[in-house]
Design an enzyme around this catalytic site. Structure first.
Site, PDB file in Angstrom:
ATOM      1  N   SER A 560       0.846  -1.186   0.000  1.00  0.00           N
ATOM      2  CA  SER A 560       0.000   0.000   0.000  1.00  0.00           C
ATOM      3  C   SER A 560       0.886   1.242   0.000  1.00  0.00           C
ATOM      4  O   SER A 560       1.646   1.454  -0.932  1.00  0.00           O
ATOM      5  CB  SER A 560      -0.946  -0.052   1.200  1.00  0.00           C
ATOM      6  N   HIS A 675      -8.060  -5.002  -0.839  1.00  0.00           N
ATOM      7  CA  HIS A 675      -6.752  -4.386  -0.593  1.00  0.00           C
ATOM      8  C   HIS A 675      -5.947  -5.309   0.321  1.00  0.00           C
ATOM      9  O   HIS A 675      -5.647  -4.990   1.474  1.00  0.00           O
ATOM     10  CB  HIS A 675      -6.935  -3.012   0.041  1.00  0.00           C
TER      11      HIS A 675
END
Length: 701
Positions: A560, A675
């Site tokens: 991320s 995610h």
């Protein structure tokens, strides 16, 4: 995500191109891989399929992959894992996944039974059966129960792991969804109970009624029996806000509830108001943390003067709930916790009558019980837990005084401790089994020096008989953003797949994180972010200078925001590393605001609409800074199609650019997982096995 429209006349197309350039974006002509920003489509899907085939043909055919995958699956599905508890109206709930329950089950038992060696769980909701019946790949995203009966709960389900969820009312007693109960179709939404028959909901009520980053900004009251189009608006933010406007309900466990609305104009700013619309005069950088008795708890991320008192950034304070509702413009606060120079508040939990807070001292865990006093003040009692460990709050009983905490370290399997907040008694309740041989390993906390002189701590686990000749294969991990603290923990898969093979593993506590409070984070915001990148490089250089490892044997890993860090290190210091694991990353920083939820992070990264910030973003953006003719280490770049937060677009475009320049790389895109690394244990194990196989190939020969 905003993209140029297709099929428009030439003049309109020219104006759109001019507008994009003025806003700092790029046109299709200057960005030949902008077509990969389409989430799915025949051309994109074919590209992803071909890239996956190439990568899996390399990594899955490696002779070490089969063992890595088998180990990852076995550990992920092990029946003796610790069941993480949640308090629910005198019961303990737990969400559990294993080989027989890939999507998982929500199950319950009594507190006494949970604390026994072998709890007898009752399955309440089987997600595998539900997904099979409905033809969905349901992923559990939690639930929230009503404040009266505590048995009617709003279950949040994601299709494939994305942030967008479907919300359904579920009855814990019957184990069934409520006929005619609350149902909210898929969306990025926030839901809070106002009472047993009323919800406060923020969602995209009308098409397009969301912020530029895709979040809701209109809050409505939805009563039982109403359809969503009958809900009545109670609060509204703005389409230009970075994050959602949502209702927050604080409950003291004794029937007293305080319903507030929080608007998030930027990632680090909030505006708190009463449901009536009256603004509460809290500082913009503060976070509501809960309620004990009549006291509302707030964590401060900035200095604050109120009621003739001054409070330091990083402190925890309390407010009288009656005064807050009667005079929201005149707040009198009381100090609960103030950090020292090496401290930071980490987590806050509330029992019926106490606050249980965890904190870090020089990146080592502590826990403290805070007790309200009749004079309005607070007393503190340290919780006697093991030193030199990571201490995390699990959950606390708002109707009683019990709380659970987790204690772990790099070589100590996780343990769950039971705390009686009233008496201060603490006892070790459950211990996870050891997953690898740690007898020949050692852990140290060391310091590197960044170019501006800042001391940057890092933890390393390595063979006790380290040769100090630069030959040890080493993985260096960091995150460095969003005030998120990274602390050491026990990782059985890391131990089996890396440490037992002679490798070392490092966690770097670089600026941008929260390890030393708000100032440590603020030091690397926006155009100051190079400090975080320099900190990371300094740790890498320190590992080489100490002859723990060498560039040939050093790999790095981050996801991320940490994936952005990896991309920057690859382009700024290709000579320092031989492996770069780039997980679900941001990489195109000139277009990140136009991809998925990117516009919400302007407070962290800056915006291309600001000339100075745009210039900085261009100077560090990995997608812009990768150069022809430079020898880069072969990275592994991976993402998921279902990532609706960062988006798979960054990883795709970066891989395409490397391919254009003839640079070696491996790209993998999982179809599920949001995610993260996968939607279930087996999918996560597959991704982990690919990563360790990649590191072994690059660093162990």
């Amino acid at each position: 995500m905003v993209r140029p429209k297709t099929g428009i006349r030439a003049a309109a197309a020219g104006f759109a191109a001019l507008l994009l350039t003025a806003c700092g974006g790029s046109t299709a002509e200057s960005d030949p891989y902008q077509w990969l920003e389409e989430v799915s489509g025949p051309r994109v899907d074919a590209w992803v399929s071909a890239e996956n085939a190439k990568t899996l043909g390399v990594l899955e055919q490696d002779p070490r992959y089969a063992d890595n995958f088998a180990q990852a699956k076995a550990l992920a599905n092990a029946s003796d894992r610790l069941p993480v508890p949640e308090f629910h109206d005198g019961m303990i709930g737990n969400f559990w996944q294993d080989a027989e329950h890939q999507r998982g089950v929500w199950r319950e038992t009594t507190v006494a039974d949970y604390e026994s060696p072998q709890p007898a769980w009752r399955t309440v909701l089987d997600l595998d059966a539900l997904a099979r019946d409905e033809g969905k790949n349901w992923v559990w995203k939690g639930m929230r129960c009503d404040p009266v009966s505590h048995s009617r709960c709003l279950v949040q389900l994601s299709d494939g792991g994305e942030d967008a969820v479907t919300v359904r009312e579920f009855d814990l007693g019957t184990g069934k969804f409520v006929d005619g109960g609350f149902v909210l179709d898929r969306g990025k939404q926030n839901v809070s109970w106002e009472d047993a028959d009323t919800l406060l909901v923020s969602r995209e009520w009308q098409p397009g009624e969301k912020t530029t980053s895709g979040y809701a900004y209109v809050v409505k009251r939805l009563r039982r029996g109403q359809s969503p189009d009958q809900a009545v608006e109670v609060a509204r933010g703005a389409a230009t806000d970075a994050l959602a406007t949502a209702a927050v309900s604080l409950d003291n466990g004794d029937g007293r509830r305080l319903n507030l609305v929080v608007r998030r104009p930027s990632f680090y700013e909030s505006q708190v108001g009463l449901i009536s619309g009256t603004r509460v005069a809290l500082p913009s950088k503060s976070v509501l943390q809960g309620m004990v008795g009549n006291r509302v708890l707030v964590a401060l991320q900035q200095d604050w003067d109120t009621g003739g008192k001054s409070f330091k950034s990083g402190s925890l304070i309390s407010l009288d709930a009656d005064e807050l509702t009667a005079h929201p413009d005149r707040l009198t606060a009381t100090l609960v916790y103030e950090p020292g120079p090496q401290e930071t508040l980490n987590e806050v939990m509330t029992t019926h009558g106490h606050v249980v807070a965890t904190s870090l001292y020089d990146v080592k865990g502590r826990a403290t019980v805070y007790t309200p006093q009749p004079d309005g003040g607070w007393t503190s009692t340290p919780v006697p837990l093991p030193d030199n460990a990571t201490i995390s709050g699990i959950d606390a009983d708002s109707h009683g005084e019990a709380a659970y905490l987790s204690v772990t370290s790099m070589l100590t399997p996780s343990t769950i401790w039971s705390l009686d907040a009233n008496s201060g008694r603490v006892s070790q309740l459950k211990t996870a089994p050891a997953r690898f041989d740690s007898s020949r390993l050692a852990v140290e906390q060391l310091m590197a020096t960044s170019p501006d002189g800042t001391k940057v701590p890092y933890f390393i686990v390595h063979p006790a008989a380290l040769p100090y000749d630069g030959s040890t294969p080493t993985i260096l991990y960091a995150y460095g953003g969003f005030a998120s603290s990274v602390t050491p923990s026990y990782n059985g898969l890391l131990g089996k797949s890396w440490l037992e093979h002679g490798g070392a593993y490092v966690i770097a506590n670089i600026r941008g994180g929260g390890e030393y409070g708000p100032a440590w984070h603020d030091a690397a915001l926006k155009t100051h972010r190079q400090r975080a990148f320099d900190d990371f490089a300094a740790v890498a250089q320190d590992l080489v200078a100490r002859k723990i490892t060498s560039p040939r044997r050093l790999g790095i890993q981050g996801g991320s925001n940490g994936g952005l860090l990896m991309g920057v290190e690859l382009t700024q210091h290709p000579e320092l590393f031989n492996a770069v694991d780039i997980q679900v990353p941001l990489l195109d920083m000139l277009r990140y605001e136009r991809i998925a939820a990117g516009a919400s992070w302007v407070g962290e990264y800056g915006s291309v609409s600001n000339p100075d910030e745009r210039a900085f973003l261009a100077s560090i953006s990995p997608y812009a800074q990768v150069k022809k003719g430079v020898k880069y280490p072969e990275p592994l770049v991976w993402t998921t199609t279902k990532d609706d937060r960062v988006g798979p677009q960054h990883a795709r475009k970066f891989a395409a650019r490397l391919a254009e320049y003839g640079d070696p790389y491996l790209f993998y895109e999982a179809t599920q997982g949001g995610h993260g690394a996968g939607a279930n244990n087996d999918e996560k194990a597959h991704t982990s096995a690919l990563e360790y196989t990649y590191f072994m190939r690059r660093l162990m020969g």
